[in-house]
Design an enzyme around this catalytic site. Structure first.
Site, short mmCIF file in Angstrom:
data_model
loop_
_atom_site.label_atom_id
_atom_site.label_comp_id
_atom_site.label_asym_id
_atom_site.label_seq_id
_atom_site.Cartn_x
_atom_site.Cartn_y
_atom_site.Cartn_z
N ASP A 15 52.83 33.49 47.67
CA ASP A 15 52.26 32.29 48.12
C ASP A 15 50.75 32.52 48.35
O ASP A 15 50.45 32.72 49.21
CB ASP A 15 53.03 31.54 49.30
CG ASP A 15 52.43 30.05 49.52
OD1 ASP A 15 51.64 29.61 48.88
OD2 ASP A 15 52.93 29.81 50.64
N ASN B 207 48.49 29.93 48.19
CA ASN B 207 47.87 28.82 48.91
C ASN B 207 48.35 28.24 50.00
O ASN B 207 48.10 27.03 50.57
CB ASN B 207 47.49 27.57 47.83
CG ASN B 207 48.75 26.97 47.63
OD1 ASN B 207 49.71 27.38 47.79
ND2 ASN B 207 48.60 25.63 47.11
N ASP C 80 51.56 26.82 51.11
CA ASP C 80 52.53 25.95 51.47
C ASP C 80 53.92 26.30 51.20
O ASP C 80 54.92 25.40 50.96
CB ASP C 80 52.05 24.84 50.10
CG ASP C 80 52.21 25.26 48.77
OD1 ASP C 80 52.68 26.69 48.51
OD2 ASP C 80 52.43 24.49 47.82
N ASP D 105 53.27 30.99 43.79
CA ASP D 105 52.24 30.46 42.84
C ASP D 105 51.55 31.52 41.81
O ASP D 105 51.40 32.80 42.37
CB ASP D 105 51.36 29.43 43.61
CG ASP D 105 50.64 30.07 44.68
OD1 ASP D 105 50.25 31.28 44.47
OD2 ASP D 105 50.58 29.47 45.82
N ASP E 290 58.14 32.49 29.87
CA ASP E 290 59.41 31.98 29.56
C ASP E 290 58.93 30.68 28.77
O ASP E 290 58.22 29.96 28.89
CB ASP E 290 60.13 31.47 30.99
CG ASP E 290 61.58 31.84 31.23
OD1 ASP E 290 62.35 31.82 30.39
OD2 ASP E 290 61.81 32.58 32.31
N ASP F 141 64.62 31.28 26.50
CA ASP F 141 65.51 30.94 27.50
C ASP F 141 66.39 30.44 26.70
O ASP F 141 66.44 29.66 25.68
CB ASP F 141 65.03 29.91 28.38
CG ASP F 141 66.00 29.31 29.35
OD1 ASP F 141 66.31 30.18 30.18
OD2 ASP F 141 66.28 28.26 29.22
N GLU G 21 67.20 35.91 25.53
CA GLU G 21 68.36 35.70 26.43
C GLU G 21 69.44 35.37 25.47
O GLU G 21 69.52 34.04 25.03
CB GLU G 21 68.02 34.80 27.46
CG GLU G 21 69.08 34.98 28.59
CD GLU G 21 69.39 33.65 29.32
OE1 GLU G 21 69.76 33.57 30.43
OE2 GLU G 21 68.94 32.36 29.08
N HIS H 245 67.14 36.57 37.85
CA HIS H 245 67.37 35.56 38.87
C HIS H 245 68.26 34.69 38.66
O HIS H 245 68.47 33.77 39.45
CB HIS H 245 65.93 34.79 38.61
CG HIS H 245 66.02 34.05 37.22
ND1 HIS H 245 65.90 34.58 35.99
CD2 HIS H 245 66.35 32.65 36.78
CE1 HIS H 245 66.04 34.07 35.03
NE2 HIS H 245 66.23 32.71 35.41
N ASP H 246 69.45 35.17 37.91
CA ASP H 246 70.46 34.47 37.58
C ASP H 246 71.78 35.15 38.17
O ASP H 246 72.89 34.78 38.20
CB ASP H 246 70.92 34.14 36.11
CG ASP H 246 69.78 33.14 35.63
OD1 ASP H 246 69.45 32.14 36.16
OD2 ASP H 246 69.71 33.26 34.34
C1 GLC Z 1 68.73 30.46 31.58
C2 GLC Z 1 67.99 30.94 32.82
C3 GLC Z 1 68.53 30.20 33.83
C4 GLC Z 1 68.36 28.69 33.48
C5 GLC Z 1 69.07 28.26 32.14
C6 GLC Z 1 68.78 26.96 31.81
O1 GLC Z 1 70.02 31.09 31.59
O2 GLC Z 1 67.75 32.14 32.98
O3 GLC Z 1 67.86 30.46 35.03
O4 GLC Z 1 69.01 28.00 34.50
O5 GLC Z 1 69.02 29.14 31.16
O6 GLC Z 1 67.43 26.79 31.39
CA CA Z 2 51.90 28.20 46.94
#
Ligand code: GLC
Ligand code: CA
Length: 563
Positions: free
Chosen positions: A20, A22, A24, A28, A97, A206, A255, A332-333
Site C-alpha cells: 500500500d 498511499n 489507505d 496499489d 491481466d 484470463d 489461463e 490467487h485462486d
Molecule cells: C480467472 C481468475 C479468477 C477470476 C476469474 C474470472 O479464473 O484467475 O480470479 O475470478 O477468472 O475473471
Molecule cells: Ca493504497
C-alpha cells in the site's frame, strides 16, 4: 529459437495485497514501484499484475468497468507508466491481466445492452449473451438452462427491462461477452493495442478457454462443457495472436484448465500455438476427498503426491519438445501452498523449503506467487464478515442448503477459499506487517513475526533465502530451464524425486512430501555434489536414503561430454 522471456523468472503480484503506497489499506501501483528493488534482488525478471482496471470490485478487478482506466484504488495511468519505466530500467518486464470473457455489469456496454431506451441499445445488446426465459409445467418462468457457473451459482440472471436472462459463468455482476460479435472483437483489439502502446510486455489471458459458448443452450447440469473449452475459442485466440501478440513480440500467458495434448499444442506449441505459456491446473487440488464428491474442492483429504508428480510429468511430456512448459505451485485462486501441500505449523520452514526444492529445479518457466517465497499461510477466518471473495458467499449458501451447520460451512470455506492467497504481503514484523499503516481491506493471515520479508532476509536458513538462491540459480544455469526431466520412482506415494538433465550438468532432486520419515531407493548416484536442502545438513548420496519429514535435497554433477 530462444525467445526473450525464456529463462526469466516470473512473479505474480496480486495488486490489492502487495504493498500500500498511499496508506489507505489497499495495495496499489506506487506500492509495486516501491518494491521493484526487492523483486530484482530475489531474481525476478517478469512481473504479472492482477487486474488494475477501473472496477466496482465485485471480483476484485476481474469485473472491468472501464478497460482504459486504472482503478482509483490502485493509482493513475501516470503511476502505471512510471511502473513500466522503472521496471524496465532495472530489467524487469511487466505483463498485465487481460479479461476478455466478460465485463462488469457496470461497464457502459452492458449499461446500454440492458436498457431498451438507450440510443445504442441494439448494438451493445449483442455484445452479450441473452436468452428468453423458459416456462415450466406449472407455467412459471425459469432460466434457459440449469448451468452452474464457476462460483457455484446459476449462470443466468433475469433482467426485467429486456425480459431476458443474460449469461454469466462467474458472478452475476460479470456478464459474458459475445465473441461472435465482430464489433465487440474490434473494440477489444483496440483496447489491447492501447495497452501495448503504454509499454506492457505481454498479457495473462484470463479465463482464456471460456470465450466460446454452445449457442444451442442445451439443458445440462452443471453444463461446463457448454461454456468451456469449445473448439472455436482457439480461433479467437489465434486471431489475436496473429494480429497482435506475435507482431508485437508479447509474452502471452494463458489461463486454461483441462486441456488435452492437442489443445495444449494449439495453445503453446512452438509452431501452431496462440500463446507462450499455459496456466493449467493439473497439480492443483490434489487433496480433494473422494468420499465427499458433492463438496468438490471444498473437501480436504490426503495429498495425492503421485497425482502431482504425474501431472508435472504429463505436461513435460506434452510440451517438453514441441512447446514451452510452465511450472508454478499456486496463484490467487487457490489456498496457500504451504498450508495446502506442506505443514503450516510444526514444519513450517522445512516444508516451505521442500516445496520450493520440489518445484524450482524443473525445466521451463516458473511463476512465484507473492508471499510464497516467505511461506505465507492460510487464513483462519471464523466469521462470514471476514471473507471478501464473492465465491465464498454463493458457496456458503450452497453448503447451508446441503445441510452443513454455520460452523461447518465456515470451516470448509476458510481452509480452501481464495481469500487465503489474498491477504496482505508480510514485509516486516511491524504493524500490519509493513503492508500499510492502517487496517487493510482484508484481515492479515498472521504469524508476521516469523513470516515476513525483513526477518527472513537476514536469516540464511529462511524460506526466502532458499527462494533467492533457487531463483538466481535458474537465471544463471540454463541446464534447468532447458533441461529434460525424469521422475524417479514416480509411483512412490510419498517421495517427489527427479533428475533434470541439461546440456552440461544434471541435477538430482530428492524430497519427502510427508510429515513422517520415509525411505527412497536411488541408482546412478556417482559424482554428485550437494547443492542445497531443506535441512541444515545435506547427507551424502546413498542407494537407500532415509528421509526425515519434509526433507529435501539437491545434488548436481557435471555431465561427461559425449564423444
Ligand atoms: C480467472 C481468475 C479468477 C477470476 C476469474 C474470472 O479464473 O484467475 O480470479 O475470478 O477468472 O475473471
Ligand atoms: Ca493504497
Amino acid at each position: 529459437m530462444r525467445q526473450w522471456w525464456m529463462g526469466k523468472n516470473i512473479y505474480q503480484i496480486y495488486l490489492r495485497s502487495f504493498m500500500d503506497g498511499n496508506h489507505d489499506g489497499i495495495g496499489d501501483i506506487p506500492g509495486v514501484i516501491m518494491k521493484l528493488p526487492y523483486l530484482k534482488s530475489i531474481g525476478i525478471e517478469i512481473i504479472w499484475i492482477s487486474p488494475h482496471y477501473d472496477s466496482p470490485m465485485d471480483d476484485y478487478g476481474y469485473d472491468v468497468r472501464d478497460f482504459y482506466r486504472v482503478s482509483s484504488d490502485y493509482g493513475t495511468i501516470d503511476d502505471f507508466k512510471q511502473l513500466i519505466t522503472e521496471a524496465h530500467q532495472i530489467g524487469i518486464k511487466v505483463i498485465i491481466d487481460l479479461v476478455l470473457n466478460h465485463t462488469s455489469d457496470e461497464h457502459p456496454w452492458f449499461q446500454a445492452a440492458k436498457d431498451p431506451n438507450h440510443p445504442e441499445h441494439v448494438k451493445y445488446h449483442d455484445y452479450y449473451i441473452w436468452h428468453k426465459p423458459k416456462t415450466d409445467d406449472a407455467g412459471l418462468m425459469q432460466p434457459p438452462t440449469s448451468w452452474i457457473g464457476w462460483f457455484g451459482d446459476r449462470t443466468w440472471t433475469y433482467h426485467p427491462l429486456t425480459d431476458e436472462y443474460y449469461l454469466h459463468i462467474f458472478s452475476k455482476k460479470m456478464p459474458d461477452l459475445n465473441w461472435r460479435n465482430h464489433e465487440m472483437i474490434d473494440d477489444m483489439k483496440r483496447m489491447i493495442l492501447w495497452w501495448v502502446a503504454q509499454g506492457v510486455d505481454g498479457f495473462r489471458l484470463d479465463a482464456a478457454n471460456h470465450l466460446e459458448k454452445n449457442w444451442e443452450f442445451p439443458e445440462a447440469y452443471p453444463g461446463y462443457e457448454h461454456f468451456s473449452s469449445l473448439p472455436k475459442h482457439h480461433d479467437y485466440l489465434h486471431m489475436l495472436s496473429e494480429e497482435i501478440f506475435k507482431p508485437h513480440d508479447l509474452l502471452i500467458l494463458g489461463e486454461s484448465g483441462g486441456a488435452n495434448k492437442a489443445e495444449a499444442l494449439a495453445y503453446v506449441g512452438y509452431h501452431q500455438g496462440s500463446m507462450n505459456m499455459l496456466i493449467q491446473f493439473g497439480h492443483c487440488w490434489a487433496d480433494i476427498d473422494p468420499t465427499q464428491p458433492q463438496l468438490g474442492k471444498w473437501s480436504q483429504g490426503v495429498v495425492d503426491v503421485v497425482k502431482i508428480k504425474k501431472s508435472f510429468q504429463t505436461w513435460y511430456q506434452i510440451l517438453g519438445h514441441d512447446g514451452w512448459n510452465l511450472i508454478y505451485w499456486h496463484n490467487h485462486d487457490q489456498p496457500r501452498i504451504i498450508s495446502h501441500y506442506g505443514s503450516d505449523r510444526r514444519y513450517h520452514a522445512r516444508s516451505g523449503k521442500m516445496l520450493a526444492i520440489a518445484l524450482y529445479l524443473m525445466p521451463g518457466s516458473c511463476i512465484c506467487y507473492q508471499g510464497e517465497e516467505i511461506g505465507m499461510v492460510n487464513v483462519r477466518f471464523r466469521k462470514l464478515e471476514q471473507f471478501r471473495d464473492v465465491e465464498v458467499f454463493t458457496e456458503y449458501d450452497n453448503m447451508r442448503r446441503m445441510g452443513k451447520t454455520k460452523r461447518q460451512a465456515l470451516r470448509l470455506l476458510s481452509r480452501r477459499c481464495r481469500d487465503n492467497a489474498r491477504t496482505p504481503m508480510q514485509w516486516t514484523h511491524g504493524a500490519y506487517a509493513g503492508f500499510s499503516p492502517v487496517q487493510p481491506w482484508i484481515d492479515m493471515s498472521g504469524r508476521k513475526h516469523t513470516i515476513n520479508v525483513q526477518s527472513q532476509s537476514h536469516d540464511p536458513s529462511s524460506i526466502l533465502s532458499l527462494y533467492r538462491f533457487l531463483l538466481k540459480l535458474r537465471r544463471s544455469d540454463d541446464n534447468i530451464t532447458f533441461g529434460t526431466i525424469e521422475f524417479i520412482d514416480i509411483d512412490h506415494p510419498d517421495s517427489f524425486c527427479y533428475r533434470t538433465v541439461g546440456a552440461t550438468c544434471e541435477y538430482l532432486v530428492i524430497t519427502n512430501f510427508r510429515n513422517r520419515t520415509i525411505s527412497v531407493q536411488l541408482d546412478d548416484i556417482h559424482k554428485f555434489a550437494p547443492v542445497t536442502g531443506s535441512l541444515k545438513r545435506i547427507p551424502p548420496l546413498k542407494n537407500r536414503m532415509v528421509l526425515a519429514p519434509f526433507a529435501a535435497f539437491v545434488y548436481r554433477r557435471t555431465r561427461r561430454r559425449e564423444s
